[in-house]
Motif scaffolding. Structure first.
Motif, PDB file in Angstrom:
ATOM      1  N   ASP A  88     -16.438  -0.971 -14.776  1.00 48.60           N
ATOM      2  CA  ASP A  88     -17.100   0.181 -15.168  1.00 48.60           C
ATOM      3  C   ASP A  88     -17.318   1.016 -14.118  1.00 48.60           C
ATOM      4  O   ASP A  88     -17.818   2.247 -13.833  1.00 48.60           O
ATOM      5  N   ASP A  89     -16.205   1.015 -13.379  1.00 44.73           N
ATOM      6  CA  ASP A  89     -15.311   2.100 -12.023  1.00 44.73           C
ATOM      7  C   ASP A  89     -16.977   2.043 -10.730  1.00 44.73           C
ATOM      8  O   ASP A  89     -16.897   3.513  -9.848  1.00 44.73           O
ATOM      9  N   GLN A  90     -17.158   0.783 -10.461  1.00 41.58           N
ATOM     10  CA  GLN A  90     -18.254   1.186  -9.338  1.00 41.58           C
ATOM     11  C   GLN A  90     -17.540   1.340  -8.551  1.00 41.58           C
ATOM     12  O   GLN A  90     -16.353   0.847  -8.430  1.00 41.58           O
ATOM     13  N   MET A  91     -17.577   2.354  -8.008  1.00 42.91           N
ATOM     14  CA  MET A  91     -17.432   2.531  -6.297  1.00 42.91           C
ATOM     15  C   MET A  91     -16.037   3.010  -6.380  1.00 42.91           C
ATOM     16  O   MET A  91     -14.887   3.342  -5.591  1.00 42.91           O
ATOM     17  N   LYS A  92     -16.029   4.005  -7.362  1.00 44.88           N
ATOM     18  CA  LYS A  92     -14.845   4.393  -7.677  1.00 44.88           C
ATOM     19  C   LYS A  92     -14.443   5.597  -6.920  1.00 44.88           C
ATOM     20  O   LYS A  92     -15.581   6.199  -6.437  1.00 44.88           O
ATOM     21  N   LEU A  93     -13.127   5.809  -6.407  1.00 48.81           N
ATOM     22  CA  LEU A  93     -13.107   6.841  -5.189  1.00 48.81           C
ATOM     23  C   LEU A  93     -12.237   8.491  -6.002  1.00 48.81           C
ATOM     24  O   LEU A  93     -11.792   9.232  -4.949  1.00 48.81           O
ATOM     25  N   PHE A  94     -11.945   8.258  -6.811  1.00 50.44           N
ATOM     26  CA  PHE A  94     -11.514   9.485  -7.674  1.00 50.44           C
ATOM     27  C   PHE A  94     -13.289   9.903  -8.103  1.00 50.44           C
ATOM     28  O   PHE A  94     -14.205   9.710  -8.711  1.00 50.44           O
TER      29      PHE A  94
ATOM     30  N   TYR B 274       1.284  -1.196  -0.251  1.00 51.28           N
ATOM     31  CA  TYR B 274      -0.694   0.190  -0.155  1.00 51.28           C
ATOM     32  C   TYR B 274       1.014   1.868  -0.134  1.00 51.28           C
ATOM     33  O   TYR B 274       2.108   1.524   0.111  1.00 51.28           O
ATOM     34  N   GLU B 275       0.417   2.293  -0.302  1.00 51.83           N
ATOM     35  CA  GLU B 275       1.349   4.226  -0.678  1.00 51.83           C
ATOM     36  C   GLU B 275      -0.238   4.945  -0.237  1.00 51.83           C
ATOM     37  O   GLU B 275      -0.878   4.701  -1.109  1.00 51.83           O
ATOM     38  N   PRO B 276       0.444   5.743   0.847  1.00 45.76           N
ATOM     39  CA  PRO B 276      -0.201   6.723   0.758  1.00 45.76           C
ATOM     40  C   PRO B 276       0.081   8.091  -0.514  1.00 45.76           C
ATOM     41  O   PRO B 276       1.595   7.287  -1.543  1.00 45.76           O
ATOM     42  N   TRP B 277      -1.380   8.477  -1.608  1.00 43.95           N
ATOM     43  CA  TRP B 277      -1.286   9.785  -2.263  1.00 43.95           C
ATOM     44  C   TRP B 277      -1.965  10.353  -2.190  1.00 43.95           C
ATOM     45  O   TRP B 277      -3.285  10.700  -1.613  1.00 43.95           O
ATOM     46  N   ALA B 278      -1.600  11.399  -2.353  1.00 49.18           N
ATOM     47  CA  ALA B 278      -2.412  12.897  -2.367  1.00 49.18           C
ATOM     48  C   ALA B 278      -2.692  13.417  -3.838  1.00 49.18           C
ATOM     49  O   ALA B 278      -1.402  13.698  -4.613  1.00 49.18           O
ATOM     50  N   ASN B 279      -3.034  14.197  -4.229  1.00 51.21           N
ATOM     51  CA  ASN B 279      -3.839  15.268  -5.076  1.00 51.21           C
ATOM     52  C   ASN B 279      -2.900  16.414  -5.016  1.00 51.21           C
ATOM     53  O   ASN B 279      -2.764  16.871  -4.126  1.00 51.21           O
ATOM     54  N   ALA B 280      -3.279  17.087  -5.790  1.00 50.89           N
ATOM     55  CA  ALA B 280      -2.830  18.931  -6.268  1.00 50.89           C
ATOM     56  C   ALA B 280      -3.582  19.660  -5.029  1.00 50.89           C
ATOM     57  O   ALA B 280      -3.206  20.434  -4.523  1.00 50.89           O
ATOM     58  N   GLU B 281      -4.779  18.950  -4.741  1.00 48.95           N
ATOM     59  CA  GLU B 281      -5.477  20.086  -3.665  1.00 48.95           C
ATOM     60  C   GLU B 281      -4.974  19.406  -2.022  1.00 48.95           C
ATOM     61  O   GLU B 281      -5.675  20.249  -0.974  1.00 48.95           O
ATOM     62  N   GLY B 282      -3.718  17.770  -2.192  1.00 49.04           N
ATOM     63  CA  GLY B 282      -4.077  18.424  -0.892  1.00 49.04           C
ATOM     64  C   GLY B 282      -4.915  16.424  -0.346  1.00 49.04           C
ATOM     65  O   GLY B 282      -4.846  16.692   0.815  1.00 49.04           O
ATOM     66  N   SER B 283      -5.995  16.242  -0.932  1.00 50.03           N
ATOM     67  CA  SER B 283      -6.886  14.931  -0.607  1.00 50.03           C
ATOM     68  C   SER B 283      -5.711  14.068  -0.794  1.00 50.03           C
ATOM     69  O   SER B 283      -4.963  13.414  -1.756  1.00 50.03           O
ATOM     70  N   GLU B 284      -5.825  13.525   1.015  1.00 49.85           N
ATOM     71  CA  GLU B 284      -5.114  12.279   0.894  1.00 49.85           C
ATOM     72  C   GLU B 284      -5.469  10.709   1.011  1.00 49.85           C
ATOM     73  O   GLU B 284      -6.714  10.893   0.368  1.00 49.85           O
ATOM     74  N   MET B 285      -5.779  10.188  -0.062  1.00 49.41           N
ATOM     75  CA  MET B 285      -6.017   8.330   0.415  1.00 49.41           C
ATOM     76  C   MET B 285      -4.872   6.882   0.285  1.00 49.41           C
ATOM     77  O   MET B 285      -3.757   7.770   0.125  1.00 49.41           O
ATOM     78  N   ASP B 286      -5.095   6.626   0.844  1.00 47.83           N
ATOM     79  CA  ASP B 286      -4.162   4.887   0.587  1.00 47.83           C
ATOM     80  C   ASP B 286      -4.449   4.019  -0.196  1.00 47.83           C
ATOM     81  O   ASP B 286      -6.049   3.996  -1.341  1.00 47.83           O
ATOM     82  N   THR B 287      -3.567   4.055  -0.971  1.00 45.82           N
ATOM     83  CA  THR B 287      -4.177   2.782  -2.271  1.00 45.82           C
ATOM     84  C   THR B 287      -3.132   1.560  -2.673  1.00 45.82           C
ATOM     85  O   THR B 287      -2.038   1.338  -1.302  1.00 45.82           O
ATOM     86  N   GLY B 288      -3.426   0.512  -2.676  1.00 51.87           N
ATOM     87  CA  GLY B 288      -2.888  -1.023  -3.341  1.00 51.87           C
ATOM     88  C   GLY B 288      -3.349  -1.417  -4.717  1.00 51.87           C
ATOM     89  O   GLY B 288      -2.739  -1.694  -4.966  1.00 51.87           O
ATOM     90  N   ALA B 289      -2.005  -2.372  -3.841  1.00 47.49           N
ATOM     91  CA  ALA B 289      -1.462  -3.430  -5.157  1.00 47.49           C
ATOM     92  C   ALA B 289      -2.058  -4.548  -4.189  1.00 47.49           C
ATOM     93  O   ALA B 289      -1.048  -5.329  -3.029  1.00 47.49           O
ATOM     94  N   ILE B 290      -1.779  -5.667  -5.011  1.00 47.32           N
ATOM     95  CA  ILE B 290      -2.099  -7.615  -4.516  1.00 47.32           C
ATOM     96  C   ILE B 290      -0.740  -7.607  -5.651  1.00 47.32           C
ATOM     97  O   ILE B 290      -0.227  -7.582  -6.921  1.00 47.32           O
ATOM     98  N   LEU B 291      -0.146  -8.455  -4.722  1.00 44.78           N
ATOM     99  CA  LEU B 291       1.683  -9.214  -5.315  1.00 44.78           C
ATOM    100  C   LEU B 291       1.166 -10.449  -5.832  1.00 44.78           C
ATOM    101  O   LEU B 291       0.323 -11.092  -5.489  1.00 44.78           O
ATOM    102  N   THR B 292       1.711 -10.545  -7.078  1.00 46.57           N
ATOM    103  CA  THR B 292       1.055 -11.882  -7.608  1.00 46.57           C
ATOM    104  C   THR B 292       2.595 -12.855  -8.384  1.00 46.57           C
ATOM    105  O   THR B 292       3.736 -12.960  -8.219  1.00 46.57           O
ATOM    106  N   THR B 293       2.742 -14.037  -8.676  1.00 46.68           N
ATOM    107  CA  THR B 293       3.633 -15.217  -8.626  1.00 46.68           C
ATOM    108  C   THR B 293       3.050 -15.901 -10.032  1.00 46.68           C
ATOM    109  O   THR B 293       2.008 -15.449 -10.112  1.00 46.68           O
TER     110      THR B 293
END
Length: 254
Positions: free
Chosen positions: A248-254, A139-158
């Motif tokens: 279809d971006d249901q529940m999209k956080l952006f 996971y990684e915190p990310w902030a947009n140009a307006e300063g709004s922050e959210m945590d983002t993440g990815a699943i590791l694969t093999t």
């Protein structure tokens, strides 16, 4: 890869597996898609006073990793997965591999096998023993140009194990409960110390159930998308890389 998954366990089941307390109630989620919020378990800052439970906390994270140095996401790819073999060498994931490893509770995932140019077969892939398991995540915190922050993440694969290889060449990394603490410990366990955990699940761990194309549409969120459909025996053939249907971006956080 992993482009859709499900979490059907109760808060009590997740608390017991992850060593957490007071997980908020939530409904079963049968069709979790990219850009939607997903539950991640991360290491806490300090041990709970007088508690024999591991120090962990739950985060609600946007599924789609954005490195902290990205300024504009308009032209940045949606990174829902990270290849475990190369994550430590990639600028996008290097810092998270060292400092922000996570566990992602799941009941299983979906994968698509291409059977022809315009035809694919969806599979619901779940642990044979049932219950909730944990994918390795970042996971990684990310902030947009307006300063709004959210945590983002990815699943590791093999690389896929021999059971799933006829469907797709990649699968999520599954962390065994006995290794939860070691995986989450980013203070004393460097990426090289936990590299042995980034391996395919044993061949008999998962079962693959053919399901209908209802799962292709994010709006379909009921248990019927996991119902078995008629399917011939899986042929041991070289898999073709197959992306899941577009969200279809249901529940999209952006």
């Amino acid at each position: 890869m992993c482009g859709r998954f499900a979490l059907l366990g109760t808060p009590e089941e997740i608390e017991a597996l992850m060593g957490l307390m007071d997980v908020e109630a939530f409904p079963a989620r049968y069709n979790i898609a990219p850009t939607q919020p997903v539950l991640m378990i991360v290491s806490g800052e300090t041990p709970p006073p007088g508690s024999n439970r591991p120090d962990r906390r739950a985060l609600l994270v946007r599924w789609g990793f954005i490195p902290g140095w990205v300024k504009d996401t308009a032209n940045y790819p949606l990174m829902i997965n990270a290849r475990s073999e190369t994550a430590i060498d990639k600028a996008s994931f290097r810092t998270a591999m060292r400092h922000r490893r996570a566990l992602i509770p799941a009941s299983g995932f979906y994968e698509w096998r291409r059977d022809g140019k315009n035809k694919s077969q969806a599979f619901w892939i779940r642990p044979k023993h049932g219950g909730v398991i944990a994918f390795a995540g970042l996971y990684e915190p990310w902030a947009n140009a307006e300063g709004s922050e959210m945590d983002t993440g990815a699943i590791l694969t093999t690389s896929a194990n021999e059971t799933l290889r006829p469907i797709h060449d990649r699968m999520p990394v599954v962390i065994d409960p006995k290794d939860f603490s070691r995986w989450l410990d980013c203070k004393t366990q460097e990426p090289r110390h936990v590299a042995d955990l980034l391996k395919p699940a044993q061949a008999d761990f998962f079962e693959a159930i053919p399901v209908s194309d209802k799962v292709n549409k994010v709006a379909n969120m009921g248990p019927d998308i996991q119902e078995r459909v008629s399917e011939g025996a899986l042929e041991a053939k070289k898999p073709l890389r197959q992306k899941p249907p577009e969200s279809d971006d249901q529940m999209k956080l952006f």
